[in-house]
Design a protein around this motif. Sequence first.
Motif, PDB file in Angstrom:
ATOM      1  N   GLN A  13       0.831  -1.201   0.000  1.00  0.00           N
ATOM      2  CA  GLN A  13       0.000   0.000   0.000  1.00  0.00           C
ATOM      3  C   GLN A  13       0.864   1.248   0.000  1.00  0.00           C
ATOM      4  O   GLN A  13       2.021   1.227   0.456  1.00  0.00           O
ATOM      5  CB  GLN A  13      -0.908  -0.001   1.227  1.00  0.00           C
ATOM      6  N   ALA A  14       0.303   2.330  -0.500  1.00  0.00           N
ATOM      7  CA  ALA A  14       1.004   3.610  -0.485  1.00  0.00           C
ATOM      8  C   ALA A  14       1.429   3.944   0.941  1.00  0.00           C
ATOM      9  O   ALA A  14       0.678   3.739   1.892  1.00  0.00           O
ATOM     10  CB  ALA A  14       0.106   4.702  -1.047  1.00  0.00           C
ATOM     11  N   GLY A  15       2.663   4.441   1.060  1.00  0.00           N
ATOM     12  CA  GLY A  15       3.227   4.736   2.366  1.00  0.00           C
ATOM     13  C   GLY A  15       4.026   3.596   2.964  1.00  0.00           C
ATOM     14  O   GLY A  15       4.730   3.788   3.964  1.00  0.00           O
ATOM     15  N   GLY A  16       3.924   2.428   2.365  1.00  0.00           N
ATOM     16  CA  GLY A  16       4.621   1.252   2.870  1.00  0.00           C
ATOM     17  C   GLY A  16       6.065   1.179   2.388  1.00  0.00           C
ATOM     18  O   GLY A  16       6.570   2.086   1.727  1.00  0.00           O
ATOM     19  N   SER A  17       6.704   0.055   2.745  1.00  0.00           N
ATOM     20  CA  SER A  17       8.116  -0.145   2.428  1.00  0.00           C
ATOM     21  C   SER A  17       8.345  -1.519   1.821  1.00  0.00           C
ATOM     22  O   SER A  17       7.598  -2.476   2.091  1.00  0.00           O
ATOM     23  CB  SER A  17       8.970  -0.022   3.692  1.00  0.00           C
ATOM     24  N   LEU A  18       9.384  -1.607   1.020  1.00  0.00           N
ATOM     25  CA  LEU A  18       9.875  -2.867   0.481  1.00  0.00           C
ATOM     26  C   LEU A  18      11.388  -2.777   0.415  1.00  0.00           C
ATOM     27  O   LEU A  18      11.949  -1.685   0.245  1.00  0.00           O
ATOM     28  CB  LEU A  18       9.337  -3.142  -0.920  1.00  0.00           C
ATOM     29  N   ARG A  19      12.041  -3.925   0.512  1.00  0.00           N
ATOM     30  CA  ARG A  19      13.478  -3.976   0.273  1.00  0.00           C
ATOM     31  C   ARG A  19      13.755  -4.963  -0.840  1.00  0.00           C
ATOM     32  O   ARG A  19      13.450  -6.157  -0.719  1.00  0.00           O
ATOM     33  CB  ARG A  19      14.263  -4.379   1.522  1.00  0.00           C
ATOM     34  N   LEU A  20      14.320  -4.447  -1.923  1.00  0.00           N
ATOM     35  CA  LEU A  20      14.718  -5.290  -3.038  1.00  0.00           C
ATOM     36  C   LEU A  20      16.155  -5.763  -2.831  1.00  0.00           C
ATOM     37  O   LEU A  20      16.990  -5.029  -2.302  1.00  0.00           O
ATOM     38  CB  LEU A  20      14.623  -4.537  -4.358  1.00  0.00           C
ATOM     39  N   SER A  21      16.403  -6.989  -3.262  1.00  0.00           N
ATOM     40  CA  SER A  21      17.752  -7.548  -3.231  1.00  0.00           C
ATOM     41  C   SER A  21      18.149  -7.954  -4.637  1.00  0.00           C
ATOM     42  O   SER A  21      17.301  -8.332  -5.446  1.00  0.00           O
ATOM     43  CB  SER A  21      17.808  -8.767  -2.317  1.00  0.00           C
ATOM     44  N   CYS A  22      19.424  -7.891  -4.894  1.00  0.00           N
ATOM     45  CA  CYS A  22      19.961  -8.340  -6.176  1.00  0.00           C
ATOM     46  C   CYS A  22      21.203  -9.168  -5.872  1.00  0.00           C
ATOM     47  O   CYS A  22      22.220  -8.631  -5.427  1.00  0.00           O
ATOM     48  CB  CYS A  22      20.303  -7.154  -7.059  1.00  0.00           C
ATOM     49  N   ALA A  23      21.097 -10.464  -6.107  1.00  0.00           N
ATOM     50  CA  ALA A  23      22.202 -11.379  -5.844  1.00  0.00           C
ATOM     51  C   ALA A  23      23.008 -11.571  -7.119  1.00  0.00           C
ATOM     52  O   ALA A  23      22.435 -11.836  -8.188  1.00  0.00           O
ATOM     53  CB  ALA A  23      21.675 -12.716  -5.349  1.00  0.00           C
TER      54      ALA A  23
END
Length: 124
Positions: A13-23
């Motif tokens: 949802q808007a206002g939320g967070s995510l963390r992307l990873s790249c291996a």
Amino acid sequence: QVQLVESGGGLVQAGGSLRLSCAASGRTFSSYTMGWFRQAPGRERKFVATITWSGASTYDADSVKGRFTVSRDNAKNTVYLQMNSLKPEDTAVYYCAAARGVALRIGASSYDYWGQGTQVTVSS
């Protein structure tokens, strides 16, 4: 040769967070400048953030400054994109990329290797 695999995308949802990873595969990961790009449907791929081989220098696009943070862990051959205060306009497929050399890179054409992308969808 470097192979890149992104993960961590999803629906938020808007206002939320995510963390992307790249291996990354390969023993020379620490010698590459890394970057994150994104591409929304029907639009061109755009620069998001870049980080030098040591992690000492980073640069973010104006559209994500203060909200996104790029980092890397060379011991784990992984680069991250922490995304906070997400907005619907952040919805896109996010790609990580690797470029030989030590300088920060903004242009997509300056990168040598690309991952397959991970979808990020931000609902309003």
